[in-house]
Design a protein around this motif. Sequence first.
Motif, PDB file in Angstrom:
ATOM      1  N   GLY A   9       0.806  -1.224   0.000  1.00  0.00           N
ATOM      2  CA  GLY A   9       0.000   0.000   0.000  1.00  0.00           C
ATOM      3  C   GLY A   9       0.831   1.261   0.000  1.00  0.00           C
ATOM      4  O   GLY A   9       0.327   2.349  -0.097  1.00  0.00           O
ATOM      5  N   CYS A  10       2.155   1.126   0.165  1.00  0.00           N
ATOM      6  CA  CYS A  10       2.996   2.304   0.303  1.00  0.00           C
ATOM      7  C   CYS A  10       3.526   2.832  -1.022  1.00  0.00           C
ATOM      8  O   CYS A  10       4.080   3.911  -1.075  1.00  0.00           O
ATOM      9  N   THR A  11       3.401   2.080  -2.082  1.00  0.00           N
ATOM     10  CA  THR A  11       3.892   2.587  -3.349  1.00  0.00           C
ATOM     11  C   THR A  11       2.720   3.187  -4.120  1.00  0.00           C
ATOM     12  O   THR A  11       1.848   2.469  -4.590  1.00  0.00           O
ATOM     13  N   CYS A  30      -8.032  11.176  13.641  1.00  0.00           N
ATOM     14  CA  CYS A  30      -6.834  10.313  13.736  1.00  0.00           C
ATOM     15  C   CYS A  30      -6.050  10.351  12.416  1.00  0.00           C
ATOM     16  O   CYS A  30      -6.575   9.960  11.372  1.00  0.00           O
ATOM     17  N   HIS A  31      -4.804  10.802  12.486  1.00  0.00           N
ATOM     18  CA  HIS A  31      -3.992  10.922  11.264  1.00  0.00           C
ATOM     19  C   HIS A  31      -3.596   9.556  10.699  1.00  0.00           C
ATOM     20  O   HIS A  31      -3.390   9.405   9.503  1.00  0.00           O
ATOM     21  N   ARG A  32      -3.514   8.564  11.568  1.00  0.00           N
ATOM     22  CA  ARG A  32      -3.218   7.212  11.087  1.00  0.00           C
ATOM     23  C   ARG A  32      -4.366   6.719  10.193  1.00  0.00           C
ATOM     24  O   ARG A  32      -4.167   6.126   9.144  1.00  0.00           O
ATOM     25  N   GLU A  33      -5.562   6.996  10.616  1.00  0.00           N
ATOM     26  CA  GLU A  33      -6.730   6.574   9.836  1.00  0.00           C
ATOM     27  C   GLU A  33      -6.780   7.316   8.496  1.00  0.00           C
ATOM     28  O   GLU A  33      -7.172   6.752   7.478  1.00  0.00           O
ATOM     29  N   VAL A  34      -6.333   8.564   8.492  1.00  0.00           N
ATOM     30  CA  VAL A  34      -6.245   9.320   7.231  1.00  0.00           C
ATOM     31  C   VAL A  34      -5.336   8.577   6.254  1.00  0.00           C
ATOM     32  O   VAL A  34      -5.681   8.360   5.089  1.00  0.00           O
ATOM     33  N   TRP A  35      -4.181   8.169   6.745  1.00  0.00           N
ATOM     34  CA  TRP A  35      -3.209   7.465   5.887  1.00  0.00           C
ATOM     35  C   TRP A  35      -3.821   6.173   5.349  1.00  0.00           C
ATOM     36  O   TRP A  35      -3.743   5.866   4.163  1.00  0.00           O
ATOM     37  N   LEU A  36      -4.433   5.379   6.245  1.00  0.00           N
ATOM     38  CA  LEU A  36      -5.012   4.080   5.849  1.00  0.00           C
ATOM     39  C   LEU A  36      -6.134   4.263   4.827  1.00  0.00           C
ATOM     40  O   LEU A  36      -6.215   3.552   3.830  1.00  0.00           O
ATOM     41  N   ALA A 154      -0.819  11.583   3.665  1.00  0.00           N
ATOM     42  CA  ALA A 154      -1.097  10.506   2.704  1.00  0.00           C
ATOM     43  C   ALA A 154       0.166  10.058   1.974  1.00  0.00           C
ATOM     44  O   ALA A 154       0.304   8.896   1.628  1.00  0.00           O
ATOM     45  N   TYR A 155       1.086  11.013   1.742  1.00  0.00           N
ATOM     46  CA  TYR A 155       2.307  10.658   1.004  1.00  0.00           C
ATOM     47  C   TYR A 155       3.440  10.155   1.899  1.00  0.00           C
ATOM     48  O   TYR A 155       4.510   9.821   1.399  1.00  0.00           O
ATOM     49  N   LEU A 156       3.205  10.098   3.213  1.00  0.00           N
ATOM     50  CA  LEU A 156       4.224   9.516   4.085  1.00  0.00           C
ATOM     51  C   LEU A 156       4.428   8.066   3.670  1.00  0.00           C
ATOM     52  O   LEU A 156       3.480   7.371   3.296  1.00  0.00           O
ATOM     53  N   GLU A 157       5.656   7.612   3.773  1.00  0.00           N
ATOM     54  CA  GLU A 157       5.937   6.241   3.345  1.00  0.00           C
ATOM     55  C   GLU A 157       5.256   5.212   4.243  1.00  0.00           C
ATOM     56  O   GLU A 157       4.753   4.188   3.787  1.00  0.00           O
ATOM     57  N   ASP A 158       5.244   5.511   5.547  1.00  0.00           N
ATOM     58  CA  ASP A 158       4.595   4.617   6.507  1.00  0.00           C
ATOM     59  C   ASP A 158       3.487   5.381   7.222  1.00  0.00           C
ATOM     60  O   ASP A 158       3.552   6.608   7.333  1.00  0.00           O
ATOM     61  N   PRO A 159       2.505   4.652   7.749  1.00  0.00           N
ATOM     62  CA  PRO A 159       1.423   5.371   8.449  1.00  0.00           C
ATOM     63  C   PRO A 159       1.923   5.957   9.762  1.00  0.00           C
ATOM     64  O   PRO A 159       2.811   5.371  10.398  1.00  0.00           O
ATOM     65  N   PRO A 160       1.347   7.077  10.194  1.00  0.00           N
ATOM     66  CA  PRO A 160       1.680   7.563  11.534  1.00  0.00           C
ATOM     67  C   PRO A 160       1.357   6.457  12.548  1.00  0.00           C
ATOM     68  O   PRO A 160       0.433   5.671  12.319  1.00  0.00           O
TER      69      PRO A 160
END
Length: 179
Positions: A9-11, A30-36, A154-160
Amino acid sequence: MIGFDMRRGCTVSENDLHVTGTLIWYYYICHREVWLMARNMVPDQDNSNVDLGRFIHEQSYRRDKKEISLGHIKLDIVKNGKDGLVIGEVKKSSKSEASARMQLAYYLSELEKAGLEAKGELRFPKEKRRETVELTDELRAKLDLAVRDILRIAYLEDPPGPIKIKFCRNCAYNEFCWA
Ligand code: SF4
């Protein structure tokens, strides 16, 4: 149960990620949920809170509801009469009212960019309560900052990393974050 390969999911390419009203809502939770969510990592669909939210959304105010699509967002029109266009957002509770207000403000701003003036109406059917939301300069500026920061996340390589908050208890990603 969430089943996905985190690294897969990271690429992402630049065109894969875009801000949605749902991401705006989660940004204030939750910023982690934003990433997911930005990477379409689908949460537990059997979670009872996901079901309840979906049921309330589908069943409430059926009489005056019409859905329109604008780009990648879907909006519920609740009125289009002499007082102009009114779009609504239905929530199962007002516990995250500030997030819901920003989500609706985002929809109003997207409409404005498309040349449509509208007002928003937040609806809490279980509490039999409504609140009008109008786009102000203050809200526009706040949204602008939120949109930029959502894309940064969203563009972070890994989720917070996960941070335990009240919302985790009923979050559909709970098992993924805390099992
Ligand atoms: S369980 Fe908690 S930390 Fe994990 S995504 Fe949900 S709200 Fe965020």
